[in-house]
Design a protein around this motif. Structure first.
Motif: not given
Length: 818
Positions: A685-709
């Motif tokens: 899973a590769v994401d682009d959310c513009g500037n990342r304020i906290n990359p680890q939080i973004v990565e956690g959301q990517v993982m959660g979205a993947t589990a949902q999918a």
């Protein structure tokens, strides 16, 4: 993961934003000290339990609560007749015919789905309320039910809402470009008779709930709840309850997941409010899991019928036309916004300019739908991805090359879509290359041969999605031109208190996204202090004056509206600190001062510094003698209003959202052809959310979205029988993926800052739709050469894969090329 000691963290040279600092929320959460709605207790509170309809469709002929009320410890009840006398029907977003339905917080006169609340019972314990509810006698006159949206408008079909004159709730035609010309220029037309996006849900760990108190002295309710969009809830509840919005105080702290599901709990909250007033005691409502499955917030089910795609021989996509049929369930709790929100992403990631879509939404005897992570865009983006893969399959083209040929290009950004939305930034081809590299796409041929040697069929699938963030509610006027909605806003306050505390309040209602952490990072960068000096108040409370009309957390907007509001308030505070410092430090010009290390100081003489604690004390406690015109309070409130314009209702044209984050997912699966059982063996899973304020939080959301999918694509489905009974009412039948279901997951990212936002952020978290299609595409790829079945449904459990292997012609009959 690097751990950081609890003592103060040194400020980084390049600022706090962009660093994966530990989440400020996690200390209380991992120690079990979070406060969720069911942790709120009040003296003498009563526990509420709903009596629910066993029928999908029936007249209510009588209700007798006397036996329940005779039980000791039962405090009282509430019936639909009382609700109809005490409240008005909920406001409807829809224009006619859906505008005519009369929706109350309890069933009035008729029930329209299994699980619909009919009576509320309140008792001194949760168990007693549940037991007493079984003594409520409700007599029904059963009616035929309709559970297939395709049959809802048939002659003789059961009518849910006589006030609307039928089951049609809303319909509209969207056409942009020159569709006829696109088809005239096409080398091929690919026709797809029907695609189906199934009904499922995102599953929060914490169910819906509330503790509601009524203050008789001021006629005000305090609603401790986990509703994630109190701005919308108040708009729905106030008119229905015949009270001003100031009489509804919403309070949250921690919320165990939302995903859009917790937007439409306003009917249950109205019941709690009425009972708190009637019984003069606090009311506690906590949902049971089966209650949630039966009655709360299903995701939209949608059919795409009579689809035609205009394409050239080399795979260039010219245009498409389709008919979308949406199943709203029994009530329009947030609908028919689903009939327009998909229009935020009309072409998906592709360069289509010619589109015609006829959208129809009907009512059926199923639970109501509501926003569900990627609401309405998820269905439409799955459709556009399915079209890409089917076109490639039918024309014998490489789906990777078809995507790259048709992707909107990085150099075309900002890109205006056919209906006037503006994609702000992105590089989709680069994201796809990165995702393919992560799964070792160059070696897929060898892996396919290895799988065949083991008796397995290997397939690779791609899914793409756009997370349209910070929506313009003006799009609702494309549904109903009479609505007053257009634009969006969010608010924050930042103050420097008497002992130098930096206190931040948010209008948002976080559900695990890390708002306290990212807000603290933004504040610390502006004030040039440590994140440990910043206290972000947890949750949401209307009394903090951090509430705007559409306050809440939804539609991937916090990184834009929430953080920009924080930025605005903090910049106001920084300016006031500099102004105060200029006075206290002897009239030094403000441009000669700077903020650093928790002080305001003279740039050329850093030892001449005024600590923030001194600033707070001077303004709040030692302010005699300050200039009368100083105008400094150190308590700053800022409302961010995104730069939206009112959409053109006639043309159905306008910028419906401010930012576009993106995700590209690639799945590799292996199928056992004897059973249809398959396993995800590799995933990226590769994401682009513009500037990342906290990359680890973004990565956690990517993982959660993947589990949902993965859960949605393989396991999770709300299935009904012909009589309207839900066949998957609990976790025994509705399988949510657990850790052992998750494949090896590789993540990557690019950053393309948004030119339209002050922080370059674009929002994040609604990318699950990409994964649903990646699984679908991988199944279709694995079946290539083994019957060449076409995947036509978003939900592909093992038995459906086996059926496609046994009878590929059945699915292939849905597609033809002319």
């Amino acid at each position: 993961m690097t751990t950081i000691a609890p003592e103060k963290v040194a400020a980084p040279q390049k600022g706090w934003a962009g660093r994966s600092i530990p989440r400020k929320e996690d200390k209380r959460l991992v120690q079990g000290e979070g406060v969720f709605v069911d942790d709120v207790k009040r003296h003498g509170m009563g526990y509420l339990h709903f009596v629910r309809s066993p029928y999908a469709h029936a007249h209510i002929t009588s209700v007798d609560v006397s036996k329940a009320e005779e039980i000791g410890g039962v405090y009282g009840t509430l019936t639909g007749e009382e609700v109809a006398a005490l409240t008005d029907p909920f406001f409807q977003i829809s224009s006619a015919p859906g505008a005519s339905i009369k929706d109350y917080s309890l069933a009035v006169g008729k029930v329209r789905y299994v699980g619909e609340p009919v009576v509320a019972v309140v008792a001194e314990t949760r168990e007693l309320a549940r037991d007493a509810s079984e003594l409520v006698e409700v007599e029904y006159e059963p009616l035929p039910a309709v559970t297939d949206a395709r049959r809802a408008q048939d002659e003789g079909a059961p009518v849910l809402h006589e006030d609307a004159g039928g089951n049609l709730m809303w319909t509209g035609v969207y056409e942009w470009g020159d569709v006829d010309q696109a088809f005239a220029e096409a080398d091929k037309v690919v026709s797809i008779s029907e695609l189906h996006f199934h009904r499922f849900n995102s599953t929060p760990l914490e169910l819906d709930g509330a503790v509601v108190e009524y203050n008789r002295g001021v006629n005000q309710w305090t609603i401790h709840c986990n509703n994630q969009f109190p701005g919308f809830a108040a708009i729905m509840m106030g008119p229905a309850m015949r009270c001003g919005l100031d009489k509804l105080r919403f309070v949250t702290q921690d919320i165990g997941g939302g995903f859009g599901n917790k937007i439409t709990s306003h009917p249950q909250l109205v019941v709690c409010c009425l009972l708190a007033r009637k019984l003069n005691r606090p009311i506690n409502w906590t949902e049971w899991r089966t209650d949630f499955h039966l009655s709360m917030s299903h995701g939209n089910e949608r059919f795409f019928q009579d689809t035609e795609v205009a394409v050239t021989d080399d795979g260039t996509l010219l245009g498409f036309r389709t008919k979308a049929l949406d199943d709203a369930g029994a009530w329009l709790r947030y609908e028919p916004l689903g009939g327009v929100i998909w229009a935020q992403v009309v072409p998906g990631m592709y360069r289509w300019q010619h589109v015609r879509l006829e959208f129809t939404q009907v009512a059926t005897n199923k639970a109501p739908v509501s926003p569900n992570r990627g609401y309405s865009r998820m269905q439409h983006l799955w459709f556009t991805e399915r079209v890409i893969d089917i076109v490639a399959h039918e024309l014998g083209l490489d789906p990777v090359e078809v995507r790259k040929r048709n992707y909107i290009r990085a150099e075309e950004m900002p890109y205006t879509t056919p209906n006037g939305c503006v994609y702000d930034s992105g590089d989709y081809a680069r994201m796809l290359d990165l995702a393919l590299d992560l799964v070792g796409y160059e070696s897929i041929g060898a892996r396919r041969l290895d799988a065949e040697a083991r008796g397995k069929l290997l397939g690779v699938g791609i899914g793409s999605t756009l997370d349209s963030g910070t929506n313009n509610f003006g799009q609702s006027r494309l549904i109903n031109p009479e609505l007053q909605f257009s634009g969006n806003n969010e608010v924050a306050t930042v103050k420097l208190d008497i002992f130098g505390e930096i206190v931040v309040t948010l209008g948002t209602t976080p559900q695990g996204q890390g708002h306290e952490t990212t807000a603290a990072q933004v504040v610390a960068d502006i004030l040039k202090c440590s994140v440990d000096d910043v206290h972000v108040r947890a949750g949401h409370d209307d009394y903090w004056n951090s509430h705007a009309g559409f306050s809440g957390t939804y539609a991937s907007q916090f990184a834009v509206t929430g953080l920009t509001a924080v930025k605005g308030a903090t910049e106001m505070l920084a300016a006031e600190i500099l102004k105060l410092g200029s006075v206290i430090l002897g009239g030094v010009p403000e441009d000669a001062l700077e903020l650093a290390d928790g002080t305001v100081r003279i740039k050329d003489n850093p030892e001449a510094a005024l600590p923030f604690m001194a600033c707070g004390a001077i303004i709040n406690a030692n302010n005699a003698g300050l200039p009368e015109d100083l105008g400094v309070t150190l308590n700053c409130r800022y409302v961010y209003r995104p730069p939206f314009e009112v959409p053109d209702v006639e043309r159905k044209y306008g910028n419906l959202t401010l930012t576009y984050a993106a995700q590209v997912h690639v799945a590799v699966i292996e199928i056992d052809p004897e059973t249809g059982r398959y396993e995800v063996v590799d995933y990226a899973a590769v994401d682009d959310c513009g500037n990342r304020i906290n990359p680890q939080i973004v990565e956690g959301q990517v993982m959660g979205a993947t589990a949902q999918a993965i859960g949605a694509a393989m396991h999770e489905v709300y299935e009904y029988d012909e009589e309207g009974n839900l066949l998957t009412p609990n976790f025994y039948d509705y399988h949510v993926p657990h850790a052992l279901d998750m494949p090896p997951l590789k993540t990557g990212a690019i950053e393309s800052p948004s030119p339209f936002t002050e922080l370059g952020t674009k929002g994040m978290g609604e990318g699950g739709g990409a994964g649903i299609h990646a699984i679908c595409a991988a199944v279709q790829d694995a079946l290539r050469g083994h019957g060449d079945a076409i995947v036509w449904d978003s939900h592909n459990p093992y038995h459906r894969v086996w059926e496609m292997l046994q009878d590929p012609a059945q699915s292939r009959s849905r597609v033809r090329v002319s």
